[in-house]
Design a protein around this motif. Structure first.
Motif, PDB file in Angstrom:
ATOM      1  N   PHE A  79      -2.202   0.293   7.583  1.00 55.18           N
ATOM      2  CA  PHE A  79      -2.957  -0.467   6.660  1.00 55.18           C
ATOM      3  C   PHE A  79      -3.390   0.327   5.515  1.00 55.18           C
ATOM      4  O   PHE A  79      -3.424   1.395   5.464  1.00 55.18           O
ATOM      5  CB  PHE A  79      -4.236  -0.691   7.679  1.00 55.18           C
ATOM      6  CG  PHE A  79      -3.968  -1.248   8.953  1.00 55.18           C
ATOM      7  CD1 PHE A  79      -3.890  -2.782   9.308  1.00 55.18           C
ATOM      8  CD2 PHE A  79      -3.991  -0.578  10.057  1.00 55.18           C
ATOM      9  CE1 PHE A  79      -3.984  -3.149  10.512  1.00 55.18           C
ATOM     10  CE2 PHE A  79      -3.683  -1.067  11.289  1.00 55.18           C
ATOM     11  CZ  PHE A  79      -3.620  -2.481  11.311  1.00 55.18           C
ATOM     12  N   GLY A  80      -4.072  -0.587   4.463  1.00 58.59           N
ATOM     13  CA  GLY A  80      -4.458  -0.115   3.442  1.00 58.59           C
ATOM     14  C   GLY A  80      -5.330  -1.229   2.505  1.00 58.59           C
ATOM     15  O   GLY A  80      -5.029  -2.202   2.805  1.00 58.59           O
ATOM     16  N   VAL A  81      -6.320  -0.598   1.796  1.00 60.67           N
ATOM     17  CA  VAL A  81      -6.955  -1.691   0.963  1.00 60.67           C
ATOM     18  C   VAL A  81      -7.030  -1.005  -0.308  1.00 60.67           C
ATOM     19  O   VAL A  81      -7.074   0.415  -0.358  1.00 60.67           O
ATOM     20  CB  VAL A  81      -8.539  -2.078   1.507  1.00 60.67           C
ATOM     21  CG1 VAL A  81      -8.270  -2.655   2.944  1.00 60.67           C
ATOM     22  CG2 VAL A  81      -9.397  -0.926   1.672  1.00 60.67           C
ATOM     23  N   ILE A  82      -7.442  -1.904  -1.297  1.00 61.49           N
ATOM     24  CA  ILE A  82      -7.734  -1.224  -2.754  1.00 61.49           C
ATOM     25  C   ILE A  82      -8.883  -1.922  -2.943  1.00 61.49           C
ATOM     26  O   ILE A  82      -9.461  -2.964  -3.140  1.00 61.49           O
ATOM     27  CB  ILE A  82      -6.474  -1.898  -3.649  1.00 61.49           C
ATOM     28  CG1 ILE A  82      -5.330  -1.032  -3.376  1.00 61.49           C
ATOM     29  CG2 ILE A  82      -7.058  -1.293  -5.092  1.00 61.49           C
ATOM     30  CD1 ILE A  82      -4.212  -1.778  -4.223  1.00 61.49           C
ATOM     31  N   LEU A  83      -9.924  -0.734  -3.110  1.00 61.49           N
ATOM     32  CA  LEU A  83     -11.348  -1.117  -3.516  1.00 61.49           C
ATOM     33  C   LEU A  83     -11.801  -0.503  -5.015  1.00 61.49           C
ATOM     34  O   LEU A  83     -11.621   0.712  -5.332  1.00 61.49           O
ATOM     35  CB  LEU A  83     -12.239  -0.672  -2.590  1.00 61.49           C
ATOM     36  CG  LEU A  83     -14.009  -1.002  -2.632  1.00 61.49           C
ATOM     37  CD1 LEU A  83     -14.177  -2.826  -2.815  1.00 61.49           C
ATOM     38  CD2 LEU A  83     -14.608  -0.393  -1.499  1.00 61.49           C
ATOM     39  N   CYS A  93      -7.226   3.182  -3.780  1.00 55.47           N
ATOM     40  CA  CYS A  93      -6.311   2.815  -2.546  1.00 55.47           C
ATOM     41  C   CYS A  93      -7.040   3.658  -0.977  1.00 55.47           C
ATOM     42  O   CYS A  93      -7.601   4.678  -1.627  1.00 55.47           O
ATOM     43  CB  CYS A  93      -5.061   3.316  -2.782  1.00 55.47           C
ATOM     44  SG  CYS A  93      -4.029   2.357  -4.146  1.00 55.47           S
ATOM     45  N   SER A  94      -6.807   3.244  -0.026  1.00 51.56           N
ATOM     46  CA  SER A  94      -6.786   3.997   1.135  1.00 51.56           C
ATOM     47  C   SER A  94      -5.437   3.756   1.950  1.00 51.56           C
ATOM     48  O   SER A  94      -4.855   2.836   1.867  1.00 51.56           O
ATOM     49  CB  SER A  94      -8.081   3.410   1.902  1.00 51.56           C
ATOM     50  OG  SER A  94      -7.801   2.073   2.436  1.00 51.56           O
ATOM     51  N   ASP A  95      -5.507   4.449   3.123  1.00 50.79           N
ATOM     52  CA  ASP A  95      -4.160   4.552   3.776  1.00 50.79           C
ATOM     53  C   ASP A  95      -4.649   4.811   5.312  1.00 50.79           C
ATOM     54  O   ASP A  95      -5.318   5.824   5.552  1.00 50.79           O
ATOM     55  CB  ASP A  95      -3.228   5.338   3.042  1.00 50.79           C
ATOM     56  CG  ASP A  95      -1.783   4.971   3.749  1.00 50.79           C
ATOM     57  OD1 ASP A  95      -1.462   3.999   4.424  1.00 50.79           O
ATOM     58  OD2 ASP A  95      -0.877   5.737   3.470  1.00 50.79           O
ATOM     59  N   GLU A 122      -3.268   5.433  -7.148  1.00 54.82           N
ATOM     60  CA  GLU A 122      -1.880   4.914  -6.401  1.00 54.82           C
ATOM     61  C   GLU A 122      -1.708   5.459  -4.787  1.00 54.82           C
ATOM     62  O   GLU A 122      -2.463   6.163  -4.474  1.00 54.82           O
ATOM     63  CB  GLU A 122      -0.547   5.803  -7.047  1.00 54.82           C
ATOM     64  CG  GLU A 122      -0.562   5.471  -8.541  1.00 54.82           C
ATOM     65  CD  GLU A 122      -0.027   4.012  -8.902  1.00 54.82           C
ATOM     66  OE1 GLU A 122       0.494   3.360  -7.832  1.00 54.82           O
ATOM     67  OE2 GLU A 122      -0.446   3.232  -9.597  1.00 54.82           O
ATOM     68  N   ILE A 123      -1.154   4.519  -4.102  1.00 47.03           N
ATOM     69  CA  ILE A 123      -1.178   4.908  -2.560  1.00 47.03           C
ATOM     70  C   ILE A 123      -0.505   6.310  -2.334  1.00 47.03           C
ATOM     71  O   ILE A 123      -0.967   7.001  -1.340  1.00 47.03           O
ATOM     72  CB  ILE A 123      -0.587   3.881  -1.857  1.00 47.03           C
ATOM     73  CG1 ILE A 123      -0.742   4.072  -0.298  1.00 47.03           C
ATOM     74  CG2 ILE A 123       0.970   3.638  -2.139  1.00 47.03           C
ATOM     75  CD1 ILE A 123      -2.345   3.848  -0.055  1.00 47.03           C
ATOM     76  N   HIS A 124       0.344   6.771  -3.061  1.00 46.85           N
ATOM     77  CA  HIS A 124       0.951   8.049  -3.028  1.00 46.85           C
ATOM     78  C   HIS A 124       1.002   8.661  -4.311  1.00 46.85           C
ATOM     79  O   HIS A 124       1.510   8.459  -5.354  1.00 46.85           O
ATOM     80  CB  HIS A 124       2.304   7.916  -2.681  1.00 46.85           C
ATOM     81  CG  HIS A 124       2.788   7.204  -1.310  1.00 46.85           C
ATOM     82  ND1 HIS A 124       2.892   5.803  -1.076  1.00 46.85           N
ATOM     83  CD2 HIS A 124       2.501   7.625   0.251  1.00 46.85           C
ATOM     84  CE1 HIS A 124       3.226   5.572   0.296  1.00 46.85           C
ATOM     85  NE2 HIS A 124       2.991   6.802   1.025  1.00 46.85           N
ATOM     86  N   GLU A 125       0.050   9.844  -4.248  1.00 50.38           N
ATOM     87  CA  GLU A 125      -0.141  10.968  -5.177  1.00 50.38           C
ATOM     88  C   GLU A 125      -0.032  12.193  -4.865  1.00 50.38           C
ATOM     89  O   GLU A 125       0.109  12.497  -3.722  1.00 50.38           O
ATOM     90  CB  GLU A 125      -1.632  10.787  -5.852  1.00 50.38           C
ATOM     91  CG  GLU A 125      -1.969   9.133  -6.437  1.00 50.38           C
ATOM     92  CD  GLU A 125      -3.033   9.126  -6.954  1.00 50.38           C
ATOM     93  OE1 GLU A 125      -3.820   9.802  -7.041  1.00 50.38           O
ATOM     94  OE2 GLU A 125      -3.425   8.115  -7.850  1.00 50.38           O
TER      95      GLU A 125
END
Length: 144
Positions: free
Chosen positions: A4-8, A12-14, A83-86
């Motif tokens: 799961f993840g959201v963008i606020l 991003c979160s994961d 970004e989700i992966h940084e």
């Protein structure tokens, strides 16, 4: 595995949790417990001045000690932000130092071919004294 993840506000979160379909056997329960313990060991290793390799090593050592190391085939985590992966990559041999305010994931997992996989992932922020989990959902094994 449910990832799961959201963008606020652009950030991003994961988070990943593993559900078991049916009644889990002893091997599945043992693997889940080992991943849960490895994830906690890695969370406990997060603090300013620690390297991301040390965080990875905390999870990896526990899984090797439980004879599951060969099934841990990816890194322990990654940076999260716009970004989700940084960067940084939370992996063996990586030497970047953690600093207060950095956001990373902690996501050890094991994957037994032809049987099952287990991954538990949280997003954490490095604090002055350790870290705070930003995805505080239950990590107990769920059977459906």
């Amino acid at each position: 595995m449910c990832d799961f993840g959201v963008i606020l506000a652009g950030y991003c979160s994961d988070m990943t949790r593993t559900l078991h379909m049916g009644r889990p056997g002893a091997e599945a329960r043992g693997a889940y417990e080992a991943v849960q313990d490895a994830q906690q060991a890695a969370v406990d290793a997060v603090k300013p001045g620690a390297t991301v390799g040390e965080v990875d090593g905390a999870a990896r050592k526990l899984l090797y000690n439980r004879r599951l190391g060969k099934y841990f085939t990816h890194s322990t985590g990654h940076g999260v932000g716009l970004e989700i992966h940084e960067a940084p990559r939370v992996a063996a041999g990586q030497n970047e130092l953690l600093r207060s305010g950095m956001v990373i994931t902690i996501e050890p997992g094991v994957y037994l071919p032809g049987k099952f996989g287990v991954r538990i992932e949280d997003t954490v922020v490095v604090t002055e004294n350790g870290c705070e989990i930003l995805t505080p959902c239950s990590k107990e094994m769920i059977s459906i």
